[in-house]
Design a protein around this motif. Structure first.
Motif, PDB file in Angstrom:
ATOM      1  N   GLU A  96       0.822  -1.201   0.000  1.00 12.92           N
ATOM      2  CA  GLU A  96       0.000   0.000   0.000  1.00 12.92           C
ATOM      3  C   GLU A  96       0.860   1.257   0.000  1.00 12.92           C
ATOM      4  O   GLU A  96       1.933   1.291   0.600  1.00 12.92           O
ATOM      5  CB  GLU A  96      -0.935  -0.004   1.205  1.00 12.92           C
ATOM      6  CG  GLU A  96      -2.029  -1.063   1.145  1.00 12.92           C
ATOM      7  CD  GLU A  96      -2.914  -0.927  -0.074  1.00 12.92           C
ATOM      8  OE1 GLU A  96      -3.314   0.213  -0.392  1.00 12.92           O
ATOM      9  OE2 GLU A  96      -3.197  -1.950  -0.727  1.00 12.92           O
ATOM     10  N   ARG A  97       0.358   2.299  -0.679  1.00 14.66           N
ATOM     11  CA  ARG A  97       0.970   3.620  -0.670  1.00 14.66           C
ATOM     12  C   ARG A  97      -0.162   4.648  -0.597  1.00 14.66           C
ATOM     13  O   ARG A  97      -1.259   4.407  -1.106  1.00 14.66           O
ATOM     14  CB  ARG A  97       1.811   3.876  -1.937  1.00 14.66           C
ATOM     15  CG  ARG A  97       2.890   2.833  -2.209  1.00 14.66           C
ATOM     16  CD  ARG A  97       4.043   2.920  -1.237  1.00 14.66           C
ATOM     17  NE  ARG A  97       5.118   2.012  -1.610  1.00 14.66           N
ATOM     18  CZ  ARG A  97       5.213   0.761  -1.216  1.00 14.66           C
ATOM     19  NH1 ARG A  97       4.280   0.236  -0.438  1.00 14.66           N
ATOM     20  NH2 ARG A  97       6.234   0.004  -1.597  1.00 14.66           N
ATOM     21  N   THR A  98       0.094   5.771   0.004  1.00 14.77           N
ATOM     22  CA  THR A  98      -0.935   6.803   0.086  1.00 14.77           C
ATOM     23  C   THR A  98      -1.103   7.455  -1.285  1.00 14.77           C
ATOM     24  O   THR A  98      -0.158   7.514  -2.084  1.00 14.77           O
ATOM     25  CB  THR A  98      -0.560   7.869   1.124  1.00 14.77           C
ATOM     26  OG1 THR A  98       0.638   8.528   0.714  1.00 14.77           O
ATOM     27  CG2 THR A  98      -0.351   7.238   2.501  1.00 14.77           C
ATOM     28  N   PRO A  99      -2.297   7.983  -1.578  1.00 17.10           N
ATOM     29  CA  PRO A  99      -2.502   8.669  -2.862  1.00 17.10           C
ATOM     30  C   PRO A  99      -1.523   9.818  -3.081  1.00 17.10           C
ATOM     31  O   PRO A  99      -1.088  10.060  -4.212  1.00 17.10           O
ATOM     32  CB  PRO A  99      -3.946   9.171  -2.761  1.00 17.10           C
ATOM     33  CG  PRO A  99      -4.606   8.247  -1.788  1.00 17.10           C
ATOM     34  CD  PRO A  99      -3.539   7.894  -0.796  1.00 17.10           C
ATOM     35  N   GLU A 100      -1.177  10.517  -1.993  1.00 13.33           N
ATOM     36  CA  GLU A 100      -0.241  11.639  -2.130  1.00 13.33           C
ATOM     37  C   GLU A 100       1.132  11.164  -2.593  1.00 13.33           C
ATOM     38  O   GLU A 100       1.779  11.809  -3.433  1.00 13.33           O
ATOM     39  CB  GLU A 100      -0.115  12.384  -0.796  1.00 13.33           C
ATOM     40  CG  GLU A 100      -1.371  13.126  -0.352  1.00 13.33           C
ATOM     41  CD  GLU A 100      -2.416  12.197   0.241  1.00 13.33           C
ATOM     42  OE1 GLU A 100      -2.078  11.014   0.503  1.00 13.33           O
ATOM     43  OE2 GLU A 100      -3.558  12.641   0.435  1.00 13.33           O
ATOM     44  N   VAL A 101       1.597  10.022  -2.053  1.00 12.26           N
ATOM     45  CA  VAL A 101       2.903   9.488  -2.435  1.00 12.26           C
ATOM     46  C   VAL A 101       2.898   9.045  -3.895  1.00 12.26           C
ATOM     47  O   VAL A 101       3.839   9.328  -4.659  1.00 12.26           O
ATOM     48  CB  VAL A 101       3.302   8.319  -1.511  1.00 12.26           C
ATOM     49  CG1 VAL A 101       4.512   7.573  -2.067  1.00 12.26           C
ATOM     50  CG2 VAL A 101       3.598   8.821  -0.115  1.00 12.26           C
ATOM     51  N   GLU A 139      -4.580  -4.506  -6.056  1.00 14.48           N
ATOM     52  CA  GLU A 139      -3.744  -4.372  -4.878  1.00 14.48           C
ATOM     53  C   GLU A 139      -2.333  -3.954  -5.279  1.00 14.48           C
ATOM     54  O   GLU A 139      -1.650  -4.634  -6.037  1.00 14.48           O
ATOM     55  CB  GLU A 139      -3.678  -5.691  -4.106  1.00 14.48           C
ATOM     56  CG  GLU A 139      -2.880  -5.586  -2.808  1.00 14.48           C
ATOM     57  CD  GLU A 139      -2.779  -6.903  -2.076  1.00 14.48           C
ATOM     58  OE1 GLU A 139      -2.256  -6.906  -0.944  1.00 14.48           O
ATOM     59  OE2 GLU A 139      -3.219  -7.928  -2.628  1.00 14.48           O
ATOM     60  N   GLY A 140      -1.902  -2.808  -4.779  1.00 16.78           N
ATOM     61  CA  GLY A 140      -0.566  -2.318  -5.094  1.00 16.78           C
ATOM     62  C   GLY A 140      -0.429  -1.741  -6.480  1.00 16.78           C
ATOM     63  O   GLY A 140       0.692  -1.546  -6.961  1.00 16.78           O
ATOM     64  N   LYS A 141      -1.546  -1.418  -7.166  1.00 20.94           N
ATOM     65  CA  LYS A 141      -1.495  -0.852  -8.519  1.00 20.94           C
ATOM     66  C   LYS A 141      -2.457   0.332  -8.626  1.00 20.94           C
ATOM     67  O   LYS A 141      -3.565   0.286  -8.086  1.00 20.94           O
ATOM     68  CB  LYS A 141      -1.849  -1.897  -9.575  1.00 20.94           C
ATOM     69  CG  LYS A 141      -0.819  -3.003  -9.723  1.00 20.94           C
ATOM     70  CD  LYS A 141      -1.197  -3.941 -10.871  1.00 20.94           C
ATOM     71  CE  LYS A 141      -0.126  -5.010 -11.082  1.00 20.94           C
ATOM     72  NZ  LYS A 141      -0.442  -5.892 -12.227  1.00 20.94           N
ATOM     73  N   TRP A 142      -2.001   1.375  -9.346  1.00 25.45           N
ATOM     74  CA  TRP A 142      -2.806   2.575  -9.508  1.00 25.45           C
ATOM     75  C   TRP A 142      -2.698   3.083 -10.949  1.00 25.45           C
ATOM     76  O   TRP A 142      -1.724   2.800 -11.654  1.00 25.45           O
ATOM     77  CB  TRP A 142      -2.331   3.684  -8.566  1.00 25.45           C
ATOM     78  CG  TRP A 142      -2.425   3.337  -7.125  1.00 25.45           C
ATOM     79  CD1 TRP A 142      -3.447   3.622  -6.265  1.00 25.45           C
ATOM     80  CD2 TRP A 142      -1.447   2.638  -6.346  1.00 25.45           C
ATOM     81  NE1 TRP A 142      -3.173   3.134  -5.012  1.00 25.45           N
ATOM     82  CE2 TRP A 142      -1.951   2.533  -5.029  1.00 25.45           C
ATOM     83  CE3 TRP A 142      -0.198   2.088  -6.635  1.00 25.45           C
ATOM     84  CZ2 TRP A 142      -1.251   1.908  -4.012  1.00 25.45           C
ATOM     85  CZ3 TRP A 142       0.510   1.450  -5.632  1.00 25.45           C
ATOM     86  CH2 TRP A 142      -0.010   1.370  -4.341  1.00 25.45           C
ATOM     87  N   LYS A 143      -3.708   3.887 -11.330  1.00 20.09           N
ATOM     88  CA  LYS A 143      -3.702   4.577 -12.621  1.00 20.09           C
ATOM     89  C   LYS A 143      -3.817   6.069 -12.344  1.00 20.09           C
ATOM     90  O   LYS A 143      -4.706   6.515 -11.613  1.00 20.09           O
ATOM     91  CB  LYS A 143      -4.861   4.101 -13.496  1.00 20.09           C
ATOM     92  CG  LYS A 143      -4.962   4.822 -14.835  1.00 20.09           C
ATOM     93  CD  LYS A 143      -6.019   4.182 -15.727  1.00 20.09           C
ATOM     94  CE  LYS A 143      -7.406   4.339 -15.155  1.00 20.09           C
ATOM     95  NZ  LYS A 143      -8.449   3.813 -16.074  1.00 20.09           N
ATOM     96  N   VAL A 144      -2.891   6.842 -12.930  1.00 13.71           N
ATOM     97  CA  VAL A 144      -2.861   8.289 -12.722  1.00 13.71           C
ATOM     98  C   VAL A 144      -3.068   8.966 -14.072  1.00 13.71           C
ATOM     99  O   VAL A 144      -2.327   8.693 -15.025  1.00 13.71           O
ATOM    100  CB  VAL A 144      -1.524   8.742 -12.100  1.00 13.71           C
ATOM    101  CG1 VAL A 144      -1.547  10.247 -11.850  1.00 13.71           C
ATOM    102  CG2 VAL A 144      -1.251   7.988 -10.811  1.00 13.71           C
TER     103      VAL A 144
END
Length: 257
Positions: free
Chosen positions: A83-88, A185-190
């Motif tokens: 996990e990572r925060t959205p800000e990071v 889990e552990g993946k995001w799209k920006v």
């Protein structure tokens, strides 16, 4: 001469006379059982107190500050390994893309002297005829291994040769960087909406090139690196110290703008 009345009185008072007492085996066993039961009760009471203490400890909020070796205190939050925060995630994405897409014609400063007197950037060769800016090459270590080579090859094709001759500069101007969207889990799209501004000696107004992308980020294990070492190891550590990497970039569809 003893009368009958005296005999009856002696019988009634006989129970007051002290009799020698002797403990039998049964009496000793009884005392042992009673003593053992007492010890068990005492142990049970201590365990109850210990359980209460552990219960309070488990409900206690974790510490919010951690002190670094330098003496600086930073705020922390309990997170899972992936996990990572959205800000990071957002900051990592913006910082990485800015380093890769800003081509000033000078090398990233490593000393105070280089900051005051920038050193011309000779670039880093990717193919036999094409180069990328040194800052872009360094930021490329924030990409996944299977994506980095492909991306830097494409980036070398897009980098104007004038960047390394001091006649051209390109700057990334972010217009909007949306909050990271978790896709697994552990993946995001920006999603990033930005422009590339290209300047050269014959065009001081600059050429505007839309740069609207979907950037896919995932969590990785941050590397362990001794602070006194330098060279390429230091560059890699700095690029991956957030515990994140970019594993894909694609154009942002126009209907999503």
């Amino acid at each position: 001469m003893t009368t009958k009345a005296d005999g009856a009185s002696q019988k009634r008072l006989r129970f007051l006379e002290r009799q020698p007492t002797k403990f039998s085996k049964n009496d000793a066993m009884g005392l042992f059982v009673v003593g053992t039961l007492g010890l068990h009760l005492l142990t049970f009471f201590v365990l109850v107190l210990q359980y209460g203490a552990y219960s309070k400890l488990s409900k206690k909020a974790p510490p919010s500050l951690v002190q670094l070796e330098t003496g600086k205190a930073i705020t922390v939050a309990p997170l899972g390994n992936k996990e990572r925060t959205p800000e990071v995630v957002k900051k990592f994405t913006l910082d990485t893309m800015t380093l890769m897409m800003n081509w000033s014609g000078t090398k990233p400063p490593t000393t105070i002297e280089e900051a005051t007197k920038p050193v011309p950037d000779p670039g880093v060769s990717i193919t036999s005829r094409r180069k990328v800016a040194t800052a872009a090459w360094q930021a490329g270590f924030a990409l996944s291994e299977d994506f980095r080579k492909e991306f830097l090859t494409k980036l070398a094709e897009l980098t104007p040769p004038g960047v390394f001759q001091g006649t051209t500069q390109v700057a990334l101007v972010p217009l909007e960087v949306q909050t990271p969207q978790k896709i697994a889990e552990g993946k995001w799209k920006v999603k990033m909406v930005a422009n590339l501004l290209a300047f050269d000696k014959g065009n001081n107004l600059g050429q505007v090139i839309p740069f609207n992308k979907e950037i896919f980020v995932r969590s990785v294990e941050p590397p362990e690196f001794p602070g006194k070492s330098g060279g390429i190891a230091s560059v890699i550590y700095q690029a991956r110290s957030s515990g994140l990497e970019i594993y894909a970039i694609r154009d942002l569809p126009a209907e999503n703008l």
